[in-house]
Every structure is written in structure tokens, then in C-alpha cells.
Write a protein that holds these residues in place. Structure first.
Motif, PDB file in Angstrom:
ATOM      1  N   TYR A 148      38.749  20.051  82.927  1.00  0.00           N
ATOM      2  CA  TYR A 148      37.508  19.982  82.144  1.00  0.00           C
ATOM      3  C   TYR A 148      37.800  20.203  80.660  1.00  0.00           C
TER       4      TYR A 148
ATOM      5  N   PHE B 152      32.214  27.382  84.585  1.00  0.00           N
ATOM      6  CA  PHE B 152      32.145  26.232  83.685  1.00  0.00           C
ATOM      7  C   PHE B 152      31.297  26.531  82.441  1.00  0.00           C
TER       8      PHE B 152
ATOM      9  N   ARG C   4      32.710  25.909  78.854  1.00  0.00           N
ATOM     10  CA  ARG C   4      31.938  25.155  77.853  1.00  0.00           C
ATOM     11  C   ARG C   4      31.818  25.948  76.563  1.00  0.00           C
TER      12      ARG C   4
ATOM     13  N   GLU D 100      30.611  15.525  77.594  1.00  0.00           N
ATOM     14  CA  GLU D 100      30.548  16.735  78.415  1.00  0.00           C
ATOM     15  C   GLU D 100      29.786  16.481  79.716  1.00  0.00           C
TER      16      GLU D 100
ATOM     17  N   LEU E 272      31.361  16.763  83.487  1.00  0.00           N
ATOM     18  CA  LEU E 272      30.826  17.706  84.468  1.00  0.00           C
ATOM     19  C   LEU E 272      30.297  16.989  85.710  1.00  0.00           C
TER      20      LEU E 272
ATOM     21  N   GLU F 260      33.982  16.424  87.478  1.00  0.00           N
ATOM     22  CA  GLU F 260      34.006  17.730  88.131  1.00  0.00           C
ATOM     23  C   GLU F 260      33.095  17.764  89.353  1.00  0.00           C
TER      24      GLU F 260
ATOM     25  N   CYS G  19      24.951  21.223  86.219  1.00  0.00           N
ATOM     26  CA  CYS G  19      25.222  20.729  84.854  1.00  0.00           C
ATOM     27  C   CYS G  19      24.177  21.297  83.896  1.00  0.00           C
TER      28      CYS G  19
ATOM     29  N   CYS H 227      25.075  23.729  80.746  1.00  0.00           N
ATOM     30  CA  CYS H 227      24.750  23.285  79.386  1.00  0.00           C
ATOM     31  C   CYS H 227      23.507  23.964  78.826  1.00  0.00           C
TER      32      CYS H 227
END
Length: 178
Positions: A32, A71, A75, A130, A134, A138, A145, A149
Motif C-alpha cells: 500500500y 491502514f 494512510r 489511494e 485500497l 488491497e 475504505c 480515509c
């Protein structure tokens, strides 16, 4: 053994459980981060992610939500690195080429069939890149997600739509046909 059980055991101080979590998630996290940054920065940022995980794991209240939490940390680490570099670029014009290097390919990746896709992904705006990484690479569902985010699920869907459209356009420009 599930992530939830491993997290709980790691929170209780079992080092083997933490080692299993790291072994299980090391490559997905690095992949990632690598898709968001170049290889040199990806190694550093991935290490920062795992340091933050080790420090924050005792405070994780919902062990079953380890993947989105992980994640989210990744991020934030990527965002912090980019934000710091962009600030540096703005402060000193001597590093004006730094932004252009973010999408540079590794020579080894040029040999891989997916090199064109990696190149096109690097050309996409960060938010769309991104979401594509994701969701598709991923294999995270829209809801996760959105959690990672910190945006509504509808925004994830609209970014996915825009990202697909941009990706299609970039691939056409490079001579690929849908």
C-alpha cells in the motif's frame, strides 16, 4: 488464527502474537505504502507505520477492526510524509524536482508486466490513487475504505468512479485499449 485473537494476545503482551500480526500484514502495508510513494520512501514510511502500530496497539479498543486501523495509520504516515515534503518544496526552490520524483519508476518494476499500471497509478491524483489502491489492490470493502480515509461511503464510490475514468483516460493515452 484470526487478527482479532492475535491482537488481543498481543495486547496481553504475547510477543509471538505480535510477530504473527507483523508477518501477516507486513507485505500488504508495504505494498500500500509503495503504491502511494516511491520505493525509497516506502521502506521508511512502512517502518514508521509498524512503530506506530506497536505503540498504539495497547489502546486499540476493537481488535476485530485491526485492518482498517492499520491502514488508517499507514494512510496518515503517507500523508504526513507527503505533507512534510511538499512544505519543504515550498520553502526551498532548490528541491523543486522532489515532487516530480514521487511518480518515478524503479528499474526493476520496468521489467514487470504491471509497470504500465504502476506508472499510470503514479500519474493519478493522490485521493483517487489511494481509493483505487485500497479498494482494488488491497481488496478492502467500500465501508473500510471510508473508515480509513475518514470520508462517507458515497464519497468513496464517487472517487472510485472518478479514479476509474481517469485511469481509463491515462491508459488510452499510453496506447492501451479497453
Amino acid at each position: 488464527m484470526t487478527d482479532e485473537l492475535l491482537v488481543t494476545r498481543a495486547q496481553l503482551g504475547e510477543r509471538a502474537a505480535l510477530a504473527q500480526l507483523v508477518a501477516r500484514w507486513r507485505m500488504p502495508v508495504w505494498t500500500y505504502v509503495r503504491r502511494m510513494l516511491d520505493a525509497e520512501r516506502a521502506d521508511d514510511v512502512a517502518q514508521e507505520v509498524w512503530l506506530a502500530v506497536v505503540r498504539g496497539l495497547p489502546r486499540l479498543r476493537e481488535p476485530g477492526r485491526f485492518a482498517p486501523w492499520l491502514f488508517t495509520i499507514a494512510r496518515r504516515s503517507v500523508t504526513d510524509r507527503l505533507r512534510g515534503e511538499y512544505a519543504l518544496v515550498e520553502e526551498t526552490s532548490a528541491f523543486g524536482d522532489l515532487v516530480g520524483e514521487a511518480g518515478a519508476e524503479d528499474p526493476a518494476e520496468a521489467l514487470v508486466d504491471r509497470a504500465a499500471l504502476v506508472s499510470v497509478l503514479a500519474d493519478l491524483p493522490l485521493l483517487e490513487r489511494e481509493i483505487l489502491v485500497l479498494f482494488y489492490l488491497e481488496d478492502l470493502p467500500v465501508e473500510e475504505c471510508a473508515d480509513i480515509c475518514q470520508i462517507p461511503a458515497g464519497t468513496v464510490k464517487s472517487r472510485l468512479s472518478r479514479a476509474r475514468r481517469l485511469l481509463r483516460g491515462h491508459l488510452k493515452e499510453k496506447g492501451y485499449r479497453p
